[in-house]
Enzyme design. Sequence first.
Site, PDB file in Angstrom:
ATOM      1  N   CYS A  33      -0.538 -25.009  22.338  1.00 55.64           N
ATOM      2  CA  CYS A  33      -0.563 -26.403  21.876  1.00 55.64           C
ATOM      3  C   CYS A  33      -1.249 -26.533  20.524  1.00 55.64           C
ATOM      4  O   CYS A  33      -1.967 -27.510  20.276  1.00 55.64           O
ATOM      5  CB  CYS A  33      -1.248 -27.325  22.878  1.00 55.64           C
ATOM      6  SG  CYS A  33      -0.411 -27.364  24.454  1.00 55.64           S
ATOM      7  N   ASP A  41     -13.405 -33.489  19.487  1.00 50.82           N
ATOM      8  CA  ASP A  41     -12.700 -33.020  20.680  1.00 50.82           C
ATOM      9  C   ASP A  41     -13.542 -31.916  21.307  1.00 50.82           C
ATOM     10  O   ASP A  41     -13.597 -30.799  20.789  1.00 50.82           O
ATOM     11  CB  ASP A  41     -11.312 -32.493  20.265  1.00 50.82           C
ATOM     12  CG  ASP A  41     -10.569 -31.828  21.427  1.00 50.82           C
ATOM     13  OD1 ASP A  41      -9.405 -31.429  21.208  1.00 50.82           O
ATOM     14  OD2 ASP A  41     -11.138 -31.685  22.515  1.00 50.82           O
TER      15      ASP A  41
END
Lengths: 408, 131
Positions: free
Chosen positions: A363, A198
């Site tokens: 998050c 990511d």
Amino acid sequence: MITNERAAAFRSDFPLLTHNERLVYLDHAASSQKPKIVLSAMDSFYRSSYANVHRGLYKLSEDATTQFEFSRQKIAHFIGARSEEIIFTSGTTDGINKLALSILSLLPYGRRKILLTELEHHANIVPWQQFAKRHGFTIDFVRITNDFQLDMEDAKRKLDDSVALFAFSHVSNVLGTIQDVTKLCRMAKDKFIVTVVDGAQAVAHMPVDVYAIGCDFYVFSGHKLCGPTGIGVLYGRKQLLEKLPPFFYGGHMIQTVSKTDATWAGIPARFEAGTAPIVEAIGLAAAVGYLQTIGLDDIHSWEQQLSLYAREQLMTVKGLRFYCGPAHKCIGIISFTLDGVHAHDIASLLGNDSICVRAGHHCAMPLSTVIGVNSTARVSFHHETTTQMVDQLVDSLKKIVALFAGRQ
Amino acid sequence: MSNYDMYKEQILDLYKHPLNKGSIAHHTHQAHKENPSCGDGFTIQFLVKDGIIVDAKFAGSGCAISTAGASLITEKVKGMSIHTALGISSDEMLALLGIPVSAARLKCALLALEITQDALTPSSTSPKVSQ
């Protein structure tokens, strides 16, 4: 090289920042502001070049297609990949979800474990949890150390023959730490584990070369890179993409369609069903060009200098606790708390002084649990952040501390 | 509006010295809710006898506005019937807080009210304790 003066000058590249002189934007990790060059590339494409791509036989469509594919090439070059290895998505989250839909057949046969890390964003956790539930896999997490870095010893131990896939972030969106992605990919590759990196927080802040890193897949978002919203990139190594089944179906990704079945197009078309985010791709390529002109090495270097300065200044704020890795191992992200003041109140009151930061768990709820705080405030820098902005942040924080202590 | 307007003395005072913080050992009603975007989360417990709220306490952590809200609502409902407590509107909650609340902080301001409603609404009572 970027100096404070040059950083200040970059501000004029951004219409929103130019029109809001007092705004101190320190939330690049959430999203970046857009430079004129990106806005005009998109606007002028809509005004003079726009047509649907790939299928039109008239000049306007052919030219639009050429520009679109040239954008893909430019973006590929930006991360050291080939054009056909770049799949346009609508963002990092979209890319990871799509990969999770198709990747099963690529995984080493008989293995039933996904390995993640404790510092992952929900986008790189929840899709894999759902994958695991669907296919009967288990999930394990590489731990972080007390100084907020990925525990490489733990990674080494956990990257074993039971693991099919290892998904991890290049840079933590909370702690700012840069993982040793090359080493992690090498350790995974030694065990034939598929790697998904990511890169959402990395690509805008440091040079990225996916071949050098050696990952199988790399994902990032356009909007964090000074590009528009609604576009992202999923990079996949050619040999893997050729074997990967499609995740979405429809026009463009097929070769032939009968009443009962369909055959698939080659790569990357196979993974781009429907009309592409054409203008967004043009915008993203312009953003990539803009950042390359400044130089990702220089951006990285400036952010680190600024981080060092910021940490020094922030240490003078009473009751401030840092939740970030060591400066030289981070990009320009600093998360912190203030004793006796909830992060949400910090962000709200900073907002009152036109200082834009984030508060919450960003998050990354599992990480919040590990580091033992529900909510942190986060500031994030980029090439147009200056030392004056840091000074303003520190002054405002001191006012907030005073307010909550009962002195104003 | 200035965000600083939201942080009047009352709010800060209730944040630093909350009313009704704690738990009720033999509570008859409870509920928990969070504002996932900002890290506010509370459990509110009530002791109801013969339809009247005899005690109310809250536990958890949150921002100044949500914490003040929890103090204020738990104080307000003591002595009320369940029916009356459930009738407290969002506007009344905001009036209790006595501050201008920006759109972004509305969730914080109303969190404790929502938890109260969840707890007292008939379908969501916790395991009954014999009285």
